[in-house]
Design a protein around this motif. Structure first.
Motif, mmCIF file in Angstrom:
data_model
loop_
_atom_site.group_PDB
_atom_site.id
_atom_site.type_symbol
_atom_site.label_atom_id
_atom_site.label_comp_id
_atom_site.label_asym_id
_atom_site.label_seq_id
_atom_site.Cartn_x
_atom_site.Cartn_y
_atom_site.Cartn_z
ATOM 1 N N PRO A 92 25.860 -13.951 -121.643
ATOM 2 C CA PRO A 92 24.463 -14.206 -121.941
ATOM 3 C C PRO A 92 23.545 -14.139 -120.731
ATOM 4 N N CYS A 93 24.097 -13.972 -119.536
ATOM 5 C CA CYS A 93 23.238 -14.024 -118.347
ATOM 6 C C CYS A 93 23.451 -12.804 -117.453
ATOM 7 N N PRO A 94 22.807 -11.669 -117.794
ATOM 8 C CA PRO A 94 22.936 -10.506 -116.926
ATOM 9 C C PRO A 94 22.201 -10.721 -115.608
ATOM 10 N N GLU A 99 30.414 -8.866 -111.536
ATOM 11 C CA GLU A 99 31.861 -8.862 -111.378
ATOM 12 C C GLU A 99 32.365 -10.245 -110.967
ATOM 13 N N THR A 100 31.684 -10.847 -109.999
ATOM 14 C CA THR A 100 32.078 -12.184 -109.553
ATOM 15 C C THR A 100 31.889 -13.197 -110.664
ATOM 16 N N LYS A 101 30.780 -13.097 -111.401
ATOM 17 C CA LYS A 101 30.530 -14.017 -112.512
ATOM 18 C C LYS A 101 31.646 -13.922 -113.549
ATOM 19 N N VAL A 102 32.029 -12.710 -113.890
ATOM 20 C CA VAL A 102 33.076 -12.528 -114.897
ATOM 21 C C VAL A 102 34.390 -13.124 -114.406
ATOM 22 N N VAL A 103 34.733 -12.894 -113.154
ATOM 23 C CA VAL A 103 35.970 -13.431 -112.588
ATOM 24 C C VAL A 103 35.946 -14.958 -112.597
ATOM 25 N N GLU A 166 29.301 -25.117 -104.138
ATOM 26 C CA GLU A 166 28.113 -24.304 -104.278
ATOM 27 C C GLU A 166 28.421 -22.971 -104.959
ATOM 28 N N GLU A 167 29.598 -22.420 -104.684
ATOM 29 C CA GLU A 167 29.962 -21.151 -105.299
ATOM 30 C C GLU A 167 30.125 -21.288 -106.799
ATOM 31 N N VAL A 168 30.655 -22.417 -107.262
ATOM 32 C CA VAL A 168 30.810 -22.623 -108.700
ATOM 33 C C VAL A 168 29.450 -22.597 -109.371
ATOM 34 N N GLY A 169 28.515 -23.362 -108.836
ATOM 35 C CA GLY A 169 27.170 -23.407 -109.397
ATOM 36 C C GLY A 169 26.450 -22.080 -109.275
ATOM 37 N N GLU A 170 26.616 -21.414 -108.143
ATOM 38 C CA GLU A 170 25.925 -20.149 -107.879
ATOM 39 C C GLU A 170 26.363 -19.064 -108.838
ATOM 40 N N HIS A 171 27.665 -18.965 -109.086
ATOM 41 C CA HIS A 171 28.172 -17.881 -109.941
ATOM 42 C C HIS A 171 28.130 -18.223 -111.406
ATOM 43 N N GLY A 172 27.966 -19.472 -111.736
ATOM 44 C CA GLY A 172 27.940 -19.831 -113.136
ATOM 45 C C GLY A 172 26.551 -20.002 -113.689
ATOM 46 N N SER A 173 25.574 -20.165 -112.833
ATOM 47 C CA SER A 173 24.232 -20.444 -113.337
ATOM 48 C C SER A 173 23.511 -19.175 -113.718
ATOM 49 N N ARG A 174 22.408 -19.377 -114.432
ATOM 50 C CA ARG A 174 21.597 -18.246 -114.897
ATOM 51 C C ARG A 174 20.734 -17.725 -113.832
#
Length: 174
Positions: A92-94, A99-103, A166-174
């Motif tokens: 839902p968040c292009p 690639e990192t988000k999907v991983v 920070e990486e968790v929030g960065e790659h998971g947020s919109r």
């Protein structure tokens, strides 16, 4: 339900639906299942609307309902869920580093459900430890230990030595 109560319910659900869908998607990583979780939650909310309206914080009350619905669904056997799709998953968040988000999202989907809930609420929804503890009905210490275990599991799944919060929030947020 009285007409004025029903209007309040419809107005509340209409306003909160995007946030509930986002939280649900972060928990289960499947847009159709997320919609089912939201539907179950708002149906239960309709049944208990009078009691819910009296809650100190209605948003947290409904978030708690959604999280419990997800956790209860996780306890059911795999045969109770039907997964029918002929197309790849849609995120839902292009934007950003897809690639990192999907991983990261795929790894998060493999974290045990309770740890996943804690990680999603803490880092993707940006809730403090005390609010997460209140939502889950546990102690702040339990939230902290679940967070540590969840991050350790993510590190293991992603095969990373240095994986920061920070990486968790960065790659998971919109």
């Amino acid at each position: 339900m009285r007409p004025d109560e029903e209007q309040d319910y419809v107005a509340y659900v209409t306003a909160r639906l995007p946030a509930l869908r986002r939280l649900s998607y972060y928990l289960c990583k499947d847009e159709h299942r997320a919609d089912d979780l939201v539907q179950s939650t708002i149906t239960r909310l309709y049944v208990h609307w009078r009691r819910a309206r009296e809650a100190r914080d209605l948003h947290r009350y409904v978030d708690k309902m959604l999280v419990r619905t997800f956790l209860n669904d996780q306890r059911l056997g795999w045969w109770t869920r039907v997964w029918l799709t002929d197309r790849p998953r849609e995120l839902p968040c292009p934007g950003g580093d897809m690639e990192t988000k999907v991983v990261v999202h795929d790894a998060l989907a493999q974290v045990p459900p309770r740890q996943r809930v804690v990680l999603v609420l803490r880092f993707l929804c940006d809730l403090p430890v005390t609010e997460v503890a209140e939502l889950l009905g546990c102690s702040a210490g339990n939230v902290k230990s679940q967070t540590a275990r969840g991050l350790a599991r993510l590190r293991e799944l992603l095969d990373l030595r240095e994986f920061t919060v920070e990486e968790v929030g960065e790659h998971g947020s919109r």
